[in-house]
Design a protein around this motif. Structure first.
Motif, PDB file in Angstrom:
ATOM      1  N   LEU A 121       0.831  -1.195   0.000  1.00 27.32           N
ATOM      2  CA  LEU A 121       0.000   0.000   0.000  1.00 27.32           C
ATOM      3  C   LEU A 121       0.869   1.249   0.000  1.00 27.32           C
ATOM      4  CD1 LEU A 121      -2.547  -1.163   2.721  1.00 27.32           C
ATOM      5  CD2 LEU A 121      -3.040  -0.910   0.285  1.00 27.32           C
ATOM      6  N   PRO A 122       0.530   2.272  -0.768  1.00 24.26           N
ATOM      7  CA  PRO A 122       1.297   3.515  -0.787  1.00 24.26           C
ATOM      8  C   PRO A 122       1.350   4.159   0.597  1.00 24.26           C
ATOM      9  CG  PRO A 122      -0.277   3.446  -2.600  1.00 24.26           C
ATOM     10  CD  PRO A 122      -0.618   2.310  -1.697  1.00 24.26           C
ATOM     11  N   GLY A 123       2.532   4.541   1.004  1.00 17.98           N
ATOM     12  CA  GLY A 123       2.670   5.228   2.278  1.00 17.98           C
ATOM     13  C   GLY A 123       2.644   4.325   3.486  1.00 17.98           C
ATOM     14  N   VAL A 124       2.588   3.009   3.280  1.00 23.47           N
ATOM     15  CA  VAL A 124       2.550   2.055   4.375  1.00 23.47           C
ATOM     16  C   VAL A 124       3.828   1.224   4.358  1.00 23.47           C
ATOM     17  CG1 VAL A 124       1.331   0.080   5.374  1.00 23.47           C
ATOM     18  CG2 VAL A 124       0.035   1.945   4.343  1.00 23.47           C
TER      19      VAL A 124
ATOM     20  N   ASP B 142     -10.845  -8.384   6.200  1.00 31.03           N
ATOM     21  CA  ASP B 142     -11.697  -8.602   5.030  1.00 31.03           C
ATOM     22  C   ASP B 142     -11.352  -7.619   3.920  1.00 31.03           C
ATOM     23  OD1 ASP B 142     -13.178 -10.776   5.892  1.00 31.03           O
ATOM     24  OD2 ASP B 142     -14.626  -9.545   6.954  1.00 31.03           O
ATOM     25  N   ARG B 143     -11.047  -6.405   4.318  1.00 35.13           N
ATOM     26  CA  ARG B 143     -10.646  -5.380   3.345  1.00 35.13           C
ATOM     27  C   ARG B 143      -9.375  -4.713   3.865  1.00 35.13           C
ATOM     28  NH1 ARG B 143     -12.912  -2.382  -0.793  1.00 35.13           N
ATOM     29  NH2 ARG B 143     -12.115  -0.271  -1.054  1.00 35.13           N
ATOM     30  N   THR B 144      -8.291  -4.882   3.142  1.00 33.58           N
ATOM     31  CA  THR B 144      -7.015  -4.312   3.556  1.00 33.58           C
ATOM     32  C   THR B 144      -6.856  -2.904   2.981  1.00 33.58           C
ATOM     33  OG1 THR B 144      -6.006  -6.505   3.602  1.00 33.58           O
ATOM     34  CG2 THR B 144      -4.512  -4.624   3.515  1.00 33.58           C
ATOM     35  N   ASP B 145      -6.543  -1.953   3.855  1.00 34.15           N
ATOM     36  CA  ASP B 145      -6.267  -0.589   3.400  1.00 34.15           C
ATOM     37  C   ASP B 145      -5.222   0.024   4.325  1.00 34.15           C
ATOM     38  OD1 ASP B 145      -7.614   0.281   5.758  1.00 34.15           O
ATOM     39  OD2 ASP B 145      -9.534   0.348   4.692  1.00 34.15           O
ATOM     40  N   ALA B 146      -4.980   1.320   4.186  1.00 39.83           N
ATOM     41  CA  ALA B 146      -3.916   1.980   4.941  1.00 39.83           C
ATOM     42  C   ALA B 146      -4.139   1.938   6.442  1.00 39.83           C
ATOM     43  CB  ALA B 146      -3.776   3.430   4.471  1.00 39.83           C
ATOM     44  N   ASP B 147      -5.375   1.716   6.862  1.00 41.19           N
ATOM     45  CA  ASP B 147      -5.684   1.660   8.292  1.00 41.19           C
ATOM     46  C   ASP B 147      -5.907   0.238   8.791  1.00 41.19           C
ATOM     47  OD1 ASP B 147      -5.663   4.501   8.658  1.00 41.19           O
ATOM     48  OD2 ASP B 147      -7.634   4.576   7.667  1.00 41.19           O
ATOM     49  N   HIS B 148      -6.019  -0.697   7.875  1.00 36.15           N
ATOM     50  CA  HIS B 148      -6.325  -2.072   8.260  1.00 36.15           C
ATOM     51  C   HIS B 148      -5.415  -3.036   7.507  1.00 36.15           C
ATOM     52  CE1 HIS B 148     -10.027   0.333   8.776  1.00 36.15           C
ATOM     53  NE2 HIS B 148     -10.131  -0.353   9.911  1.00 36.15           N
TER      54      HIS B 148
END
Length: 620
Positions: free
Chosen positions: A563-566, A592-598
């Motif tokens: 992920l960008p910025g991670v 279930d859904r991976t993003d910058a916070d999860h």
């Protein structure tokens, strides 16, 4: 003048009489036509619906399915009901049942008098046929129109069915509280009795007392009111000469003890929920028989599975320990799924589709949606290489930065050793040798090998990135366990399945699973793979999967979040797939859904640890 007035009065009386006759004729036509129309237009309302039940490997009932949205039913023929039970209901609900044509005018008259005295419609005066008509076709509204419609349907039913048929339908469809319909379902729910002939007099009286007020007279919700109502029913039965005074007094004195009908386990012991597994069983039954879920729920089938209480409890216990999921966020928790199967016959022994599974919810254990990472290497790179006969665990492989057209894989941490053995490459989950091996063996051969292990790959997966588990669609823990089970079973394949057998209401066999045990890869490939995977657990990346009483073979898998910025250490999917001499299991963890916070900060070691925690409790 007087004569004229008399004449006009006679005309008025005549006119009124004609109107009354016409109204009565219309009413009669309505009574006859309405009920016949309802029966003709709703043939499905009268059914032999029964709740399908699911049983575990020991023959214990683990789930009883609702009949569509109504509740739980188990159909019983009238001949399978004791005479005393039938007499208890007839004495209480409709003592003149066999002597009227659907409408008990004596009962209706008594009810009308009571309604007039109390100025309401509290007294129904309904015969058993009327109650059956209301249960099958109408609602419980206490209105004059509903009452007329009920009478009309009852009349039509009396023409179409015999008295015994009507009584059988009534005793199977009457609501008995606690979402139970019919006497057989109620006998099991309240008393733990399946054979109605085993019911005692006090139990029959208790059941016969429920229809007057299912929510207050069932023995679970209001034991005190149930006992009072039971006493009234017993009094009626004695008054009508059905039982003796001694039988009445003895039955009145019994105190009710609630029954545990969910398991044969000892009181107070935990009972596995089997939520995800039960959903998967119904989905599998639908696929095998072509029946819809709704049809299966009310088919009255008995579905026997290979599910194991000890294994399921071990899984549910481990999934319930929040300390295992340190990457939980305040707004969302880490998810996980797991499957345990017997590699010798393909039976699924336990399943969790999530940490807090709900009926009808997402079952992550059977959904092909996750990237397997390095856990896919034995299936797509090392297995095909061994099967080709060109490579062995001792074969020397290059561990160097290489470019394959536009694709240039890299090792984690950027470290390259120059050369390694195949065993070392898999033990430390090194990327470069796996990609090189896939390139040398060929994508076509690798796809065929994966297919023999039960994993079908599409044209989108005709690329070298699959060596590192980069799949277009993804894969499920069930499919991964099924594939590794081939290595565990000396190269023999068995379809992963939950269902052993399905029988219908009459005990006739609808489906039986036939074990394949088909040799799909060589024994030497399976043996070599097992030896290398045992090293992975004993001294490599899967060390946290070790068990003191069993030798474990297995492989970790990790996919980066990218992920960008991670941070580059952020992960998306964590896996461990492994086996002992008894069972094979696959574990997945992630959001279930991976993003910058999860995303997962942990590595695949937590999946290996979850595997070990479950298996040490689950294995027999």
């Amino acid at each position: 003048m007087l004569r004229s007035s008399i004449r006009r009065g006679i005309y008025h009386i005549f006119d009124a009489s004609v109107v009354i006759v016409i109204l009565l004729a219309c009413g009669y036509i309505y009574l006859v036509a309405y009920g016949e129309g309802v029966l003709r237009n709703h043939p499905g309302a009268i059914s032999l619906a029964s709740s399908t039940i699911i049983m575990n490997a020991d023959g214990t009932e683990i789930s009883r399915l609702q009949v569509q949205t109504k509740g739980y039913m188990e159909y019983a023929d009238l001949k399978d009901m004791p005479d005393l039970l039938k007499q208890a209901f007839l004495a209480t609900e409709d003592r003149r049942f066999y002597n009227h044509d659907g409408l008990d005018f004596i009962g209706i008259g008594r009810a009308v008098v009571q309604d007039v005295l109390h100025m309401n419609l509290s007294q129904g005066g309904s015969s058993i046929t009327q109650q059956l008509a209301r249960n099958l076709y109408l609602n419980g509204d206490k209105t004059l129109v509903r009452k007329v419609n009920e009478m009309s349907i009852a009349m039509a039913m009396e023409k179409r069915f015999s008295k015994d048929e009507l009584l059988e339908l009534y005793l199977n469809h009457i609501y008995m509280g606690r979402q139970q319909y019919g006497v057989k379902a109620a006998a099991w729910r309240y008393f733990g009795i399946k054979d109605l002939h085993q019911l005692e007099i006090w139990q029959m009286a208790a059941l016969a007392g429920i229809p007057k007020g299912p929510s207050i007279y069932n023995p679970v919700d209001r034991e005190d009111l149930s006992k009072e109502r039971r006493s009234v029913v017993l009094g009626i039965m004695h008054e009508q000469g059905i039982i003796t005074k001694g039988q009445m007094e003895e039955a009145r004195s019994v105190d009710y003890t609630p029954q545990d009908t969910t398991s044969s386990s000892t009181p107070g012991s935990p009972v596995p929920a089997y939520v995800s597994a039960s959903d998967a069983v119904i989905e599998e039954a639908s696929r095998l028989t072509g029946k819809s879920v709704a049809e299966i729920q009310s088919a009255g089938w008995t579905i026997r599975t290979g599910l194991d209480d000890q294994a399921q409890l071990a899984m549910e216990h481990a999934f319930g320990e929040s300390s295992r999921f340190t990457d939980d966020r305040k707004d969302e928790q880490v998810q996980a799924s797991m499957v345990i199967m017997d590699q010798h016959n393909g039976e699924v022994k336990a399943m969790m589709g999530g940490r807090d599974p709900v009926k009808g919810g997402i079952n992550r254990a059977i959904t092909d949606a996750r990237q397997p990472g390095s856990a896919f290497k034995p299936i797509i790179a090392y297995g095909p290489a061994l099967e080709s006969g060109r490579f062995k665990p001792e074969s020397i492989l290059p561990d160097q930065r290489m470019k394959y057209g536009s694709y240039q894989p890299s090792n984690l941490g950027g470290r390259y050793r120059g050369t390694v053995t195949m065993s070392q490459a898999i033990e430390h989950s090194i990327n470069a040798p796996a990609v090189w091996l896939l390139h040398e063996t060929g994508l076509g051969r690798a796809h065929q090998f994966a297919d023999r292990l039960g994993i079908e790959l599409g044209k989108e997966d005709l690329n070298l990135s699959i060596a590192l588990g980069g799949l277009h669609k993804g894969v499920s823990p069930l499919k991964m366990a099924q594939a590794y089970a081939v290595f565990a079973n000396n190269g023999k394949f068995n379809t992963a399945h939950l269902i052993r057998e399905i029988t219908d209401l009459r005990g006739r066999t609808i489906y039986t699973f036939k074990p394949e045990n088909k040799q799909v890869i060589s024994t030497s490939t399976a043996t070599a793979m097992t030896r290398m995977l045992q090293n992975v657990v004993s001294q490599g990346t899967g060390s946290r999967a070790q068990l003191s009483q069993h030798k474990v073979a297995g492989k970790t898998g990790t996919t980066q979040a990218a992920l960008p910025g991670v941070s580059k250490e952020a992960n998306r999917d964590l896996w461990f797939v492994g086996y002992t001499g008894t069972w094979t299991a696959a574990v997945w963890m992630g959001f279930d859904r991976t993003d910058a916070d999860h995303y997962m900060r942990s590595g695949s070691g937590v999946a290996a640890d979850l595997f070990a925690s479950v298996m040490k409790r689950a294995l027999p």
